[in-house]
Design an enzyme around this catalytic site. Structure first.
Site, short mmCIF file in Angstrom:
data_model
loop_
_atom_site.label_atom_id
_atom_site.label_comp_id
_atom_site.label_asym_id
_atom_site.label_seq_id
_atom_site.Cartn_x
_atom_site.Cartn_y
_atom_site.Cartn_z
N LEU A 79 0.93 -1.00 -0.01
CA LEU A 79 0.06 -0.19 -0.14
C LEU A 79 0.70 1.42 -0.09
O LEU A 79 1.94 1.31 0.66
CB LEU A 79 -0.84 -0.12 1.30
N GLY A 92 -9.63 3.78 -7.59
CA GLY A 92 -8.64 4.88 -8.13
C GLY A 92 -9.03 5.16 -9.38
O GLY A 92 -8.74 4.33 -10.26
N ASP A 152 -6.55 3.91 -12.34
CA ASP A 152 -6.69 2.69 -13.07
C ASP A 152 -7.98 3.18 -13.81
O ASP A 152 -9.11 2.53 -13.49
CB ASP A 152 -6.73 1.62 -12.19
N HIS A 207 -3.67 4.33 -2.23
CA HIS A 207 -4.70 3.46 -1.69
C HIS A 207 -5.07 4.00 -0.38
O HIS A 207 -6.51 4.05 -0.41
CB HIS A 207 -3.96 2.08 -1.21
#
Ligand code: AMP
Length: 311
Positions: free
Chosen positions: A38, A178, A181, A42
């Protein structure tokens, strides 16, 4: 200040049980799916999750179903204890970390004969080869094809399938993805709509390092030189965005600007496309909201990034 340690659940039945207990207490449940290792990107999803839900579950699972045999599954970075410490540093922490061992092992008599078909996509996934008998996949037929789907033909069916499995196991009210992506986020939104999941999908802004590099678990594989060169992605996207704001609406010209900048820095372009924000179809002339999506290799590391342009 560190918050309390999250409950760690490895068993999917226990995970569902936990969620149902929360629901019986009228708590709204957020799910943040991750593959671990992470970083602040994240953690920003978790901060967002706290704004919507009463309890937050984070899944940490490197999904073999989305890696082709030639991809970096075996070298995907992990640091479970470090991840837990990071999760405890987020204000409000997280309630549960779901960290299953293998979500494709059903431990039943049906699992003896693995298929060796190619799933219709020309690449045999490691799941199909594994002998575990998993053969059901979720496909989002148009959105999975362009951008990353071109060079990673089984990637999005792997993503859609594992997210479906996580949704069925965790039964969340909200799920956080997110925009880093971008294609994945749009594809999951479409899947949720098409398949009537009662889950609200929320897209979160890209978190960047101070110098503009989009945070990614894969950045750890970049040498200092490659990392420096990789800054060309964000720099060129910002230039392209400024050019649009100054009146340049021809995508060919904007693409060339980005391709040249990244190539000159030493990157190898996989794609640099300007697409509609929802359909992800290519655009020739910018007339409305688009997103400029890029994938490029620096050394062996494949990085993706994007920038929304809202005319
Ligand atoms: P991953 O662990 O790479 O599968 O990512 C898990 C989630 O974190 C996905 O929804 C990603 O889009 C999101 N994510 C990864 N990097 C970033 C970032 N730099 N900014 C915002 N979200 C991110």
């Amino acid at each position: 200040m560190a918050t309390k340690e999250p409950l760690i659940i490895r068993d999917k039945t226990q995970m569902t049980k936990w969620s149902r207990t929360m629901r019986s207490q009228s708590k709204l449940i957020a799910l943040v799916p991750t593959m671990g290792y992470l970083h602040q990107g994240h953690l920003s999803l978790i901060t967002e999750a706290h704004k919507h839900a009463n309890v937050v579950a984070v899944s940490i699972y490197v999904n073999p179903g989305q890696f082709s045999p030639n991809e970096d599954l075996s070298t995907y970075p992990s640091d479970f204890q470090g991840d837990i410490q990071k999760l405890m540093s987020v204000p409000g922490g997280v309630d549960v970390v779901f960290n299953p061992k293998n979500l494709y092992d059903y431990g039943d008599s049906d699992s003896g004969e693995g298929g060796d078909g190619d799933g219709g996509v020309g690449v045999v996934s490691c799941i199909e080869k594994s002998g575990l008998g998993h053969e059901s996949w979720v496909r989002v037929e148009k959105l999975e094809k362009g951008l990353c789907g071109k060079s990673r033909p089984i990637f999005f069916r792997g993503v859609a399938t594992i997210v479906t499995k996580l949704f069925n196991i965790v039964e969340p009210d909200f799920a956080f993805f997110g925009k880093k992506d971008y294609q994945q986020w749009r594809l999951i939104q479409r899947m949720v709509r098409d398949l009537d999941f009662s889950i609200k999908v929320i897209g979160c802004e890209i978190t960047r390092e101070n110098d503009g590099l989009a945070m990614s678990s894969r950045n750890v594989h970049l040498s200092p030189e490659e990392r420096e060169k990789a800054l060309s992605i964000n720099k060129s996207l910002s230039k392209a965005k400024s050019a649009v704001e100054d009146g340049q609406v021809q995508c060919e010209k904007l693409r060339n600007l980005v391709i040249q900048c990244i190539t000159e820095a030493g990157g190898t372009i996989d794609y640099a496309e300007i697409v509609d924000q929802h359909s992800l179809e290519k655009v020739e002339l910018i007339k409305g909201p688009v997103v400029f999506c890029v994938a490029a290799l620096f050394g062996k590391v494949r990085l993706i990034d994007n920038m929304e342009i809202n005319l």
